[in-house]
Write a protein that holds these residues in place. Sequence first.
Motif, PDB file in Angstrom:
ATOM      1  N   MET A   1       0.559  -0.843   0.039  1.00  0.00           N
ATOM      2  CA  MET A   1      -0.217   0.335  -0.169  1.00  0.00           C
ATOM      3  C   MET A   1       0.838   1.291  -0.089  1.00  0.00           C
ATOM      4  O   MET A   1       1.852   1.018   0.833  1.00  0.00           O
ATOM      5  N   SER A   2       0.605   2.543  -0.889  1.00  0.00           N
ATOM      6  CA  SER A   2       1.956   3.291  -1.164  1.00  0.00           C
ATOM      7  C   SER A   2       0.966   4.806  -0.081  1.00  0.00           C
ATOM      8  O   SER A   2      -0.367   4.385   0.109  1.00  0.00           O
ATOM      9  N   THR A   3       1.579   5.386   0.299  1.00  0.00           N
ATOM     10  CA  THR A   3       1.498   6.787   0.850  1.00  0.00           C
ATOM     11  C   THR A   3       0.750   7.890   0.368  1.00  0.00           C
ATOM     12  O   THR A   3       1.428   7.481  -0.704  1.00  0.00           O
ATOM     13  N   PRO A   4      -0.252   7.842   0.524  1.00  0.00           N
ATOM     14  CA  PRO A   4      -1.307   9.872   0.626  1.00  0.00           C
ATOM     15  C   PRO A   4      -0.373  10.604   0.075  1.00  0.00           C
ATOM     16  O   PRO A   4       1.218  10.626   0.765  1.00  0.00           O
ATOM     17  N   ARG A   5      -0.241  10.810  -1.435  1.00  0.00           N
ATOM     18  CA  ARG A   5       0.639  11.806  -1.734  1.00  0.00           C
ATOM     19  C   ARG A   5       0.568  13.424  -0.527  1.00  0.00           C
ATOM     20  O   ARG A   5      -0.625  13.601  -0.805  1.00  0.00           O
ATOM     21  N   PRO A   6       1.578  13.960   0.088  1.00  0.00           N
ATOM     22  CA  PRO A   6       0.602  15.091   0.896  1.00  0.00           C
ATOM     23  C   PRO A   6       0.559  16.703  -0.572  1.00  0.00           C
ATOM     24  O   PRO A   6       0.767  16.287  -2.113  1.00  0.00           O
ATOM     25  N   SER A   7       0.054  17.750   0.422  1.00  0.00           N
ATOM     26  CA  SER A   7      -0.489  18.886  -0.580  1.00  0.00           C
ATOM     27  C   SER A   7       0.967  19.846  -0.742  1.00  0.00           C
ATOM     28  O   SER A   7       1.551  19.024   0.606  1.00  0.00           O
ATOM     29  N   LEU A   8       1.302  19.898  -2.027  1.00  0.00           N
ATOM     30  CA  LEU A   8       2.478  20.343  -1.677  1.00  0.00           C
ATOM     31  C   LEU A   8       2.222  21.701  -2.792  1.00  0.00           C
ATOM     32  O   LEU A   8       1.388  21.889  -3.472  1.00  0.00           O
ATOM     33  N   THR A   9       3.096  22.679  -2.074  1.00  0.00           N
ATOM     34  CA  THR A   9       2.517  23.845  -2.880  1.00  0.00           C
ATOM     35  C   THR A   9       3.573  24.903  -2.959  1.00  0.00           C
ATOM     36  O   THR A   9       4.291  25.098  -2.091  1.00  0.00           O
ATOM     37  N   LEU A  10       4.477  25.057  -4.367  1.00  0.00           N
ATOM     38  CA  LEU A  10       5.075  25.522  -4.242  1.00  0.00           C
ATOM     39  C   LEU A  10       5.399  27.643  -3.833  1.00  0.00           C
ATOM     40  O   LEU A  10       3.993  28.244  -4.259  1.00  0.00           O
TER      41      LEU A  10
END
Length: 180
Positions: A1-10
């Motif tokens: 099971m993969s870890t969900p991608r966190p929210s990233l904002t430049l």
Amino acid sequence: MSTPRPSLTLSSTVLDAPDAAELADFYRRLLGWETVQDEPGWVKLLPPGGGSGLGFQTEKAYVPPGWPASTGDQLMMLHLDFEVEDLEAGVAHAVAEGATPAEFQPQHDVRVLFDPVGHPFCLFVNEEAPGEPPAISPEWVAEQTREIAEQDRLTIQDAVAPDPSAPTAPPRQAEPDTLT
């Protein structure tokens, strides 16, 4: 099971400089952006309409990149592109604020300049703007190619692929495990 991608904002692109405040002041005047953070050794600008900004960090060991790259120069890691409506007016404004045009201009419809500490940046006119883009003649391309060859510029291939005739460093030995 993969870890969900966190929210990233430049949030911003950060440029090193011998003095963060001085370089930030140049870009503030150039772009008309507002200073939103100003601390010793750190300044951040944001555009009035929102979006990611520019950060400036004091780095006493800063070395300006060579552009175009030549063997032995500090390599450019990135550059900034700014869209303008009028290329010549944009260059005149940038120069009035402290930028220096590069001697070598690789494209007919883009202008390469250096900020006061040597970071290259480009001004360009949006390709979707009304009117025809300036033609790049085969003669102009040949002239630029000759100039690059005569100046023995570093190519991308040279920068990423080692010279097979260059001496190589001995392989690193594994560090002894001292935690067991």
